[in-house]
Structures are given as C-alpha cells and as structure tokens.
Design a protein around this motif. Structure first.
Motif, PDB file in Angstrom:
ATOM      1  N   GLY A  79       0.937  -1.271  -0.001  1.00  0.00           N
ATOM      2  CA  GLY A  79       0.075  -0.049  -0.007  1.00  0.00           C
ATOM      3  C   GLY A  79       0.780   1.312   0.113  1.00  0.00           C
ATOM      4  N   VAL A  80       0.255   2.457   0.249  1.00  0.00           N
ATOM      5  CA  VAL A  80       1.095   3.705   0.500  1.00  0.00           C
ATOM      6  C   VAL A  80       0.958   4.152   1.664  1.00  0.00           C
ATOM      7  CG1 VAL A  80      -1.142   4.860  -0.453  1.00  0.00           C
ATOM      8  CG2 VAL A  80       1.467   5.680  -0.935  1.00  0.00           C
ATOM      9  N   ALA A  81       2.218   4.838   2.274  1.00  0.00           N
ATOM     10  CA  ALA A  81       2.318   5.631   3.485  1.00  0.00           C
ATOM     11  C   ALA A  81       2.435   6.801   3.110  1.00  0.00           C
ATOM     12  CB  ALA A  81       3.426   5.166   4.334  1.00  0.00           C
ATOM     13  N   HIS A  92      -3.609  12.246  -5.024  1.00  0.00           N
ATOM     14  CA  HIS A  92      -3.170  11.575  -6.082  1.00  0.00           C
ATOM     15  C   HIS A  92      -2.329  10.288  -5.860  1.00  0.00           C
ATOM     16  CE1 HIS A  92      -4.407  14.546  -8.943  1.00  0.00           C
ATOM     17  NE2 HIS A  92      -4.126  15.519  -7.808  1.00  0.00           N
ATOM     18  N   ALA A  93      -1.439  10.267  -4.659  1.00  0.00           N
ATOM     19  CA  ALA A  93      -0.756   9.080  -4.233  1.00  0.00           C
ATOM     20  C   ALA A  93      -1.652   8.050  -3.950  1.00  0.00           C
ATOM     21  CB  ALA A  93       0.112   9.609  -3.194  1.00  0.00           C
ATOM     22  N   VAL A  94      -2.729   8.360  -3.240  1.00  0.00           N
ATOM     23  CA  VAL A  94      -3.790   7.109  -2.685  1.00  0.00           C
ATOM     24  C   VAL A  94      -4.405   6.587  -4.283  1.00  0.00           C
ATOM     25  CG1 VAL A  94      -5.856   6.838  -1.861  1.00  0.00           C
ATOM     26  CG2 VAL A  94      -4.067   8.205  -0.557  1.00  0.00           C
ATOM     27  N   ASP A  95      -4.808   7.318  -5.005  1.00  0.00           N
ATOM     28  CA  ASP A  95      -5.470   7.081  -6.062  1.00  0.00           C
ATOM     29  C   ASP A  95      -4.522   6.171  -6.973  1.00  0.00           C
ATOM     30  OD1 ASP A  95      -7.354   7.130  -8.412  1.00  0.00           O
ATOM     31  OD2 ASP A  95      -6.051   8.262  -9.615  1.00  0.00           O
ATOM     32  N   HIS A  96      -3.282   6.559  -7.123  1.00  0.00           N
ATOM     33  CA  HIS A  96      -2.234   5.809  -7.763  1.00  0.00           C
ATOM     34  C   HIS A  96      -1.941   4.309  -7.327  1.00  0.00           C
ATOM     35  CE1 HIS A  96       2.187   4.911  -8.659  1.00  0.00           C
ATOM     36  NE2 HIS A  96       1.608   4.547  -9.796  1.00  0.00           N
ATOM     37  N   ALA A  97      -1.973   4.466  -5.757  1.00  0.00           N
ATOM     38  CA  ALA A  97      -1.609   3.012  -5.169  1.00  0.00           C
ATOM     39  C   ALA A  97      -2.961   2.110  -5.391  1.00  0.00           C
ATOM     40  CB  ALA A  97      -1.498   3.353  -3.855  1.00  0.00           C
ATOM     41  N   TRP A 106      -1.732   4.048   4.786  1.00  0.00           N
ATOM     42  CA  TRP A 106      -1.413   4.400   5.936  1.00  0.00           C
ATOM     43  C   TRP A 106      -1.454   5.932   6.069  1.00  0.00           C
ATOM     44  CZ3 TRP A 106       1.538   0.578   3.417  1.00  0.00           C
ATOM     45  CH2 TRP A 106       1.584  -0.775   4.208  1.00  0.00           C
ATOM     46  N   MET A 107      -1.851   6.626   7.189  1.00  0.00           N
ATOM     47  CA  MET A 107      -1.943   8.085   7.188  1.00  0.00           C
ATOM     48  C   MET A 107      -0.277   8.225   7.701  1.00  0.00           C
ATOM     49  SD  MET A 107      -4.280  10.008   6.478  1.00  0.00           S
ATOM     50  CE  MET A 107      -5.968   9.537   5.641  1.00  0.00           C
ATOM     51  N   PRO A 108       0.119   9.541   7.713  1.00  0.00           N
ATOM     52  CA  PRO A 108       1.487   9.742   8.014  1.00  0.00           C
ATOM     53  C   PRO A 108       2.199   8.922   9.173  1.00  0.00           C
ATOM     54  CG  PRO A 108       0.489  11.784   7.456  1.00  0.00           C
ATOM     55  CD  PRO A 108      -0.698  10.597   7.564  1.00  0.00           C
ATOM     56  N   THR A 109       3.461   8.539   9.118  1.00  0.00           N
ATOM     57  CA  THR A 109       4.186   7.685  10.030  1.00  0.00           C
ATOM     58  C   THR A 109       5.099   8.458  10.511  1.00  0.00           C
ATOM     59  OG1 THR A 109       5.409   6.619   8.283  1.00  0.00           O
ATOM     60  CG2 THR A 109       3.347   5.441   9.038  1.00  0.00           C
ATOM     61  N   PHE A 110       6.234   8.588  10.238  1.00  0.00           N
ATOM     62  CA  PHE A 110       7.687   9.226  10.412  1.00  0.00           C
ATOM     63  C   PHE A 110       7.448  10.701  10.275  1.00  0.00           C
ATOM     64  CE2 PHE A 110      10.377   5.467   9.491  1.00  0.00           C
ATOM     65  CZ  PHE A 110       9.990   4.864  10.519  1.00  0.00           C
ATOM     66  N   ALA A 111       6.622  11.181   9.238  1.00  0.00           N
ATOM     67  CA  ALA A 111       6.082  12.637   8.921  1.00  0.00           C
ATOM     68  C   ALA A 111       5.108  13.269   9.784  1.00  0.00           C
ATOM     69  CB  ALA A 111       6.190  12.765   7.481  1.00  0.00           C
ATOM     70  N   ALA A 112       4.381  12.353  10.682  1.00  0.00           N
ATOM     71  CA  ALA A 112       3.321  12.651  11.640  1.00  0.00           C
ATOM     72  C   ALA A 112       3.614  13.763  12.371  1.00  0.00           C
ATOM     73  CB  ALA A 112       2.742  11.449  11.975  1.00  0.00           C
ATOM     74  N   SER A 113       2.874  14.979  12.522  1.00  0.00           N
ATOM     75  CA  SER A 113       3.495  15.921  13.645  1.00  0.00           C
ATOM     76  C   SER A 113       3.538  15.064  14.874  1.00  0.00           C
ATOM     77  CB  SER A 113       2.424  16.951  13.502  1.00  0.00           C
ATOM     78  OG  SER A 113       2.383  17.671  12.368  1.00  0.00           O
ATOM     79  N   ASN A 114       2.856  14.114  15.254  1.00  0.00           N
ATOM     80  CA  ASN A 114       2.602  13.505  16.376  1.00  0.00           C
ATOM     81  C   ASN A 114       4.014  12.725  16.860  1.00  0.00           C
ATOM     82  OD1 ASN A 114       1.341  12.186  18.925  1.00  0.00           O
ATOM     83  ND2 ASN A 114       1.355  10.287  17.647  1.00  0.00           N
ATOM     84  N   HIS A 115       4.307  12.082  15.553  1.00  0.00           N
ATOM     85  CA  HIS A 115       5.718  11.166  15.788  1.00  0.00           C
ATOM     86  C   HIS A 115       6.901  12.223  15.984  1.00  0.00           C
ATOM     87  CE1 HIS A 115       8.521   7.825  14.237  1.00  0.00           C
ATOM     88  NE2 HIS A 115       9.357   8.873  14.266  1.00  0.00           N
ATOM     89  N   ILE A 116       6.837  13.140  15.233  1.00  0.00           N
ATOM     90  CA  ILE A 116       7.980  14.336  15.310  1.00  0.00           C
ATOM     91  C   ILE A 116       8.122  14.795  16.903  1.00  0.00           C
ATOM     92  CG2 ILE A 116       8.924  16.357  14.378  1.00  0.00           C
ATOM     93  CD1 ILE A 116       7.864  15.616  11.731  1.00  0.00           C
ATOM     94  N   GLN A 117       6.808  15.135  17.207  1.00  0.00           N
ATOM     95  CA  GLN A 117       6.862  15.685  18.694  1.00  0.00           C
ATOM     96  C   GLN A 117       7.167  14.646  19.582  1.00  0.00           C
ATOM     97  OE1 GLN A 117       2.844  17.375  18.957  1.00  0.00           O
ATOM     98  NE2 GLN A 117       3.056  18.773  17.411  1.00  0.00           N
ATOM     99  N   ILE A 162     -10.872  -0.712   0.722  1.00  0.00           N
ATOM    100  CA  ILE A 162      -9.266  -1.159   1.114  1.00  0.00           C
ATOM    101  C   ILE A 162      -9.348  -0.758   2.669  1.00  0.00           C
ATOM    102  CG2 ILE A 162      -8.258  -1.183  -1.314  1.00  0.00           C
ATOM    103  CD1 ILE A 162      -6.871   1.328  -0.700  1.00  0.00           C
ATOM    104  N   ILE A 163      -8.322  -0.801   3.091  1.00  0.00           N
ATOM    105  CA  ILE A 163      -7.782  -0.591   4.612  1.00  0.00           C
ATOM    106  C   ILE A 163      -7.704   0.980   4.756  1.00  0.00           C
ATOM    107  CG2 ILE A 163      -6.672  -1.150   6.859  1.00  0.00           C
ATOM    108  CD1 ILE A 163      -6.099  -3.897   5.346  1.00  0.00           C
ATOM    109  N   LEU A 164      -8.058   1.546   5.780  1.00  0.00           N
ATOM    110  CA  LEU A 164      -7.644   2.967   6.302  1.00  0.00           C
ATOM    111  C   LEU A 164      -6.904   2.525   7.584  1.00  0.00           C
ATOM    112  CD1 LEU A 164      -7.112   5.990   6.421  1.00  0.00           C
ATOM    113  CD2 LEU A 164      -9.596   6.145   7.422  1.00  0.00           C
ATOM    114  N   ALA A 165      -5.571   2.946   7.553  1.00  0.00           N
ATOM    115  CA  ALA A 165      -4.746   2.711   8.593  1.00  0.00           C
ATOM    116  C   ALA A 165      -4.073   4.085   9.353  1.00  0.00           C
ATOM    117  CB  ALA A 165      -3.342   1.848   8.434  1.00  0.00           C
ATOM    118  N   GLY A 166      -4.304   4.306  10.752  1.00  0.00           N
ATOM    119  CA  GLY A 166      -4.106   5.524  11.282  1.00  0.00           C
ATOM    120  C   GLY A 166      -2.573   6.028  11.245  1.00  0.00           C
ATOM    121  N   GLY A 167      -1.557   5.070  10.912  1.00  0.00           N
ATOM    122  CA  GLY A 167      -0.329   5.321  10.800  1.00  0.00           C
ATOM    123  C   GLY A 167       0.045   5.915  12.154  1.00  0.00           C
ATOM    124  N   HIS A 168       0.930   7.010  12.062  1.00  0.00           N
ATOM    125  CA  HIS A 168       1.415   7.509  13.589  1.00  0.00           C
ATOM    126  C   HIS A 168       0.483   8.785  13.968  1.00  0.00           C
ATOM    127  CE1 HIS A 168       5.459   5.329  13.180  1.00  0.00           C
ATOM    128  NE2 HIS A 168       4.706   4.536  12.934  1.00  0.00           N
TER     129      HIS A 168
END
Length: 298
Positions: A79-81, A92-97, A106-117, A162-168
C-alpha cells in the motif's frame, strides 16, 4: 523451543497473515529483503504477506515476485504511506496506489506531527543515508476539523474498499478521521500499534473498536528486540480490551536487532500458548481478522 511446541506453533501459523512486514530494500536498515521475507512466509504456510515501507509503494515488488514464483501460494500485497516522499496527505498518491492494486493506506508515520513531537527530545532510528528533515503532517486544520484532502482520501478508500490505517497520528486525530471515514463509507479501519506513539488508553481502544476499527499490535514490541516495550501478558490484556475479533498481530519486523518476521510470529504464538490463549483466538489475531480485511477467505 522444544519440538512438540515448535510443531504446535507451525500448525497454528498455517494460513497466517502479516499486514506489517518491513523488509527491504528500504531507506531504513533492514535485516532481510522482500524475496527472503516472501520465501520464509511461503515456507511457513502463510496465507498473505503485506509489505510496508514508509517511503514507497510495494505493489510492483509484489508483481515481480509473483511473476518469478508463479506457483507460490502466499499472496503478496502492499500500500502507500502518506509521508512527505508520497506528497504527504495526497489524494493523487492514494489514487495511484489503488490503481496499482494497493490494499492499505497508512496515514503519515515518520512525518506525522505526532511522531516528530514524540521524538523531539530523544533519538529515533536513522535512515542508512541522511534524508531531508520531514515536514510535519496532520489530518486536522487549525480548528480541529478534518482537512479536505483527508476527506477525499476517505472517499477513494471507501470506493476501493481497502484499509484505512491510522499510521502514527495521535489518538485525538484518529477519532476525527475515523468518524468521518465511517460516514463516507469506509468499512476497513485499523489502528497501528495503539500503545506506541498513538497514545491510546484502554477506553480509547474500546471507543475506536466501537467505531468499527481493528487494533493492530506490533509483534516487535512484545518479543525480544530493540523495539520491545511490553510483555506478552500485556498483549493478552489488550486482546481482552478490544476483543479477539477486533485484534490483529502484524510483525512490524525487518528492523535491525530483532527477529525476522516469521520468527517473530513463532515467538509470540508460543508466548500466547504459554498464557493459555485459545487456539481459536490465536488464529483470529494471526490470520482470520487480517484475511477478512484483504478479502481473502479465512
């Protein structure tokens, strides 16, 4: 592991599904490649393996491996993160995936504001070569409302089923996201490692399950590895909170200083047997629930 226990574990893992395999190539250091991960899952009788990379879609790798090994039984997915490398929260990235056959966003992981904080004052494993610093991402606007791009992504996910995952994302973001996603027809929602980064309490887990979400717990956090944060008994508690019908185990393995993905499954299943978890529930959390999300017969 003694031979009798090893045989029992092997039997229970026939038909297993790993929705969180971190094999390489990857910008992060990995201990095995996609081919080895695929072959080990095939040898163990897994039903499906889903490659997760934080920076690129894995569907082309799946297609190439299935061309090379047409007689293999294990199904391969990816899938796509939605990190910066994919344009962030980018429809567009989701549509392509989706058009490539992606089964999860996956919603943002390493780039999630929550992860960075969360890692502002402590170190996080580095990529093999330095990368540009991430631009922090959130699905909420200044008023705490879901941004339009996230709404459009929910529509795309709902249409493709398809699956919506919360990421970080933080749990506070997940409630807003999943409530809107449900209204827009998303049927498959999953929280990644709710006790790590996300900030879920037991009550949060119950409420998210009430919205229809599954809790995906990372095996790497319950077995000996550099990512270990919990004991197997904690996993039993978390299963009780969400219910076995809404709990999924993903390896989240491939990282250095940790077992390989299939070995991680073997270790945690043995631990759960020691803790008197039923075979029925073990099969639910290692196979049936994830298979349902991939539209595979359990």
């Amino acid at each position: 592991m003694d031979p009798a226990r090893a045989a029992e574990v092997a039997r229970l893992l026939v038909g297993a599904v790993d929705l969180h395999c971190h094999s390489g190539p990857a910008a992060m250091p990995r201990i095995l490649g996609h081919t080895q991960a695929f072959q080990e899952a095939e040898d163990a009788g897994f039903k499906a393996l889903l490659y997760k990379d934080h920076y690129y879609v894995g569907m082309p790798h799946c297609a190439v491996l299935k061309d090379i090994y047409p007689d293999s039984k294990v199904e391969l997915f990816s899938g796509v993160a939605l990190n910066n490398a994919s344009g962030g929260i980018n429809p567009h990235a989701v549509d392509h995936a989706i058009k490539l056959g992606g089964k999860i966003v996956w919603m943002p992981t390493f780039a999630a504001s929550n992860h960075i904080q969360a890692y502002a004052a402590k170190s996080f494993p580095k990529t093999a070569k330095p990368m540009l610093p991430p631009i922090p991402l959130t699905v909420l606007d200044a008023n705490g409302e879901l941004i339009d791009e996230a709404k459009q992504i929910c529509d795309l996910i709902a249409e493709a089923d398809i699956i919506l995952a919360g990421g970080h994302l933080h749990v506070s973001e997940l409630f807003v996201l999943f409530e809107e996603a449900k209204k827009r027809g998303v049927k498959k929602m999953m929280v990644n490692h709710p006790t790590y980064i996300i900030g879920c309490s037991d009550d949060d887990i119950r409420s998210l399950v009430g919205l229809g979400a599954y809790m995906e717990h990372s095996i790497c956090m319950f077995v000996p590895s550099r990512a270990k944060q919990h004991e197997p008994s904690d996993l039993v508690h978390l299963m009780e909170v969400a219910g076995a019908d809404r709990t999924i185990l993903g390896s989240d393995l491939g990282l250095t200083q940790a077992p390989k993905p299939v070995d991680g499954f073997r270790m945690i299943v043995s631990n759960l047997l020691d803790l008197q978890v039923s075979e029925e529930d073990i099969r639910k959390i290692t196979s049936a629930n994830a298979a349902r999300l991939l539209d595979l017969a359990a």
